[in-house]
Design a protein around this motif. Structure first.
Motif, short mmCIF file in Angstrom:
data_model
loop_
_atom_site.label_atom_id
_atom_site.label_comp_id
_atom_site.label_asym_id
_atom_site.label_seq_id
_atom_site.Cartn_x
_atom_site.Cartn_y
_atom_site.Cartn_z
N VAL A 93 -0.58 14.86 -7.77
CA VAL A 93 -1.77 14.05 -7.51
C VAL A 93 -3.07 14.85 -7.47
CG1 VAL A 93 -0.45 12.29 -6.28
CG2 VAL A 93 -1.46 14.19 -4.99
N LYS A 94 -2.97 16.16 -7.47
CA LYS A 94 -4.16 17.01 -7.36
C LYS A 94 -5.16 16.70 -8.49
CE LYS A 94 -4.22 20.88 -5.24
NZ LYS A 94 -3.83 22.01 -4.60
N GLY A 95 -6.39 16.43 -8.09
CA GLY A 95 -7.46 16.19 -9.05
C GLY A 95 -7.48 14.80 -9.67
N LYS A 96 -6.64 13.89 -9.20
CA LYS A 96 -6.56 12.55 -9.78
C LYS A 96 -7.16 11.50 -8.85
CE LYS A 96 -2.45 13.52 -12.49
NZ LYS A 96 -1.01 13.35 -12.62
N SER A 97 -7.70 10.45 -9.46
CA SER A 97 -8.10 9.26 -8.71
C SER A 97 -6.83 8.48 -8.45
CB SER A 97 -9.07 8.42 -9.53
OG SER A 97 -10.29 9.10 -9.67
N LEU A 98 -6.64 8.03 -7.21
CA LEU A 98 -5.37 7.41 -6.82
C LEU A 98 -5.54 6.02 -6.23
CD1 LEU A 98 -3.76 10.52 -5.09
CD2 LEU A 98 -3.31 9.68 -7.41
N ASP A 99 -4.59 5.16 -6.55
CA ASP A 99 -4.56 3.81 -6.02
C ASP A 99 -3.33 3.67 -5.13
OD1 ASP A 99 -4.25 1.06 -5.57
OD2 ASP A 99 -5.07 0.55 -7.54
N TYR A 100 -3.55 3.53 -3.83
CA TYR A 100 -2.48 3.38 -2.84
C TYR A 100 -2.12 1.91 -2.60
CZ TYR A 100 -2.75 8.28 -1.43
OH TYR A 100 -2.69 9.65 -1.41
N ALA A 101 -2.89 0.98 -3.16
CA ALA A 101 -2.71 -0.44 -2.89
C ALA A 101 -1.31 -0.92 -3.27
CB ALA A 101 -3.75 -1.25 -3.65
N VAL A 102 -0.76 -1.82 -2.45
CA VAL A 102 0.59 -2.35 -2.64
C VAL A 102 0.57 -3.87 -2.48
CG1 VAL A 102 2.94 -2.37 -1.71
CG2 VAL A 102 1.67 -0.23 -1.80
N SER A 103 1.14 -4.55 -3.43
CA SER A 103 1.23 -6.01 -3.34
C SER A 103 1.90 -6.41 -2.03
CB SER A 103 2.04 -6.56 -4.51
OG SER A 103 1.35 -6.34 -5.71
N GLY A 104 1.36 -7.45 -1.41
CA GLY A 104 1.93 -7.96 -0.17
C GLY A 104 1.48 -7.23 1.07
N ALA A 105 0.63 -6.21 0.92
CA ALA A 105 0.18 -5.43 2.08
C ALA A 105 -0.72 -6.26 2.99
CB ALA A 105 -0.58 -4.19 1.63
N ARG A 106 -0.54 -6.07 4.29
CA ARG A 106 -1.49 -6.59 5.27
C ARG A 106 -2.48 -5.48 5.57
NH1 ARG A 106 1.60 -10.19 9.81
NH2 ARG A 106 2.23 -11.85 8.40
N SER A 107 -3.57 -5.86 6.23
CA SER A 107 -4.60 -4.87 6.54
C SER A 107 -4.13 -3.86 7.58
CB SER A 107 -5.87 -5.55 7.01
OG SER A 107 -5.64 -6.24 8.23
N GLY A 108 -3.16 -4.20 8.39
CA GLY A 108 -2.65 -3.29 9.41
C GLY A 108 -1.49 -2.45 8.91
N SER A 109 -0.61 -2.08 9.83
CA SER A 109 0.53 -1.25 9.45
C SER A 109 1.71 -2.13 9.05
CB SER A 109 0.92 -0.30 10.58
OG SER A 109 1.34 -1.05 11.70
N GLY A 110 2.57 -1.55 8.26
CA GLY A 110 3.78 -2.24 7.81
C GLY A 110 4.54 -1.30 6.90
N GLU A 111 5.80 -1.08 7.21
CA GLU A 111 6.61 -0.13 6.44
C GLU A 111 6.95 -0.61 5.04
OE1 GLU A 111 7.24 3.03 7.23
OE2 GLU A 111 5.92 2.58 8.92
N GLY A 112 6.77 -1.90 4.79
CA GLY A 112 7.07 -2.43 3.47
C GLY A 112 8.57 -2.58 3.26
N ARG A 113 8.91 -3.07 2.09
CA ARG A 113 10.31 -3.25 1.75
C ARG A 113 10.48 -3.06 0.25
NH1 ARG A 113 7.74 -7.85 1.96
NH2 ARG A 113 8.20 -9.59 0.58
#
Length: 177
Positions: A93-113
């Motif tokens: 990931v060094k030197g790259k623009s990154l997208d952490y967004a995940v479908s179904g994410a809430r604004s708070g915490s959540g481990e996902g599935r």
């Protein structure tokens, strides 16, 4: 971390959002965006060289499950700014623009599935914490003067108490700042 913070809404203000989001089938060109911005009296040459995105399906480019029929607005924005946006699970990931967004994410915490190969519902606070850990470990470095941070979420927060989305995103901004 201490750096200038900008929101996508500020970059896409005054008609640019319609240009970026309304063209799912073909890429949006700089002249189209410049013409719209100039018409609205809001044109300034972008000075961003890197971008980090946190959010839900409206900005997920492949970290989770792609819900749409084309690139998201942040993918168009990165292209317009002149760089490639990579999913955060990309190797090296060094030197790259990154997208952490995940479908179904809430604004708070959540481990996902996991659903087949896709990750769904990984919370925005988790996304921001992952980014902060990579910055702390020096796996990610960036120039604060030329880096755009996008927080775009809340779509999946309808069952949360009033005010939760704003409080969560303020916490994320504090973590990033």
């Amino acid at each position: 971390m201490n750096f200038r913070f900008a929101l996508c809404a500020a970059v896409l203000a005054g008609g640019l959002a319609g240009v970026c989001m309304g063209q799912a089938k073909s890429a949006v060109s700089k002249p189209e965006i410049a013409a719209t911005a100039e018409k609205n009296g809001r044109f300034a040459e972008p000075k961003f060289t890197r971008m980090y995105v946190f959010g839900d399906s409206y900005s997920d480019i492949g970290e989770g499950y792609l819900d749409g029929n084309g690139p998201t607005a942040v993918a168009y924005l990165a292209d317009w700014l002149g760089f490639k946006l990579w999913p955060s699970n990309t190797a090296d990931v060094k030197g790259k623009s990154l997208d952490y967004a995940v479908s179904g994410a809430r604004s708070g915490s959540g481990e996902g599935r996991r659903m087949q190969a896709a990750l769904l519902g990984y919370g925005m606070q988790n996304q921001v914490a992952d980014f902060a850990a990579k910055v702390k470990s020096k796996e990610i470095g960036f120039d604060p003067a030329t880096t755009l941070f996008v927080l775009a979420g809340g779509l999946n927060d309808s069952s949360l108490p009033a005010g939760s989305t704003a409080a969560n995103e303020k916490d994320e901004i504090r973590t990033l700042y």
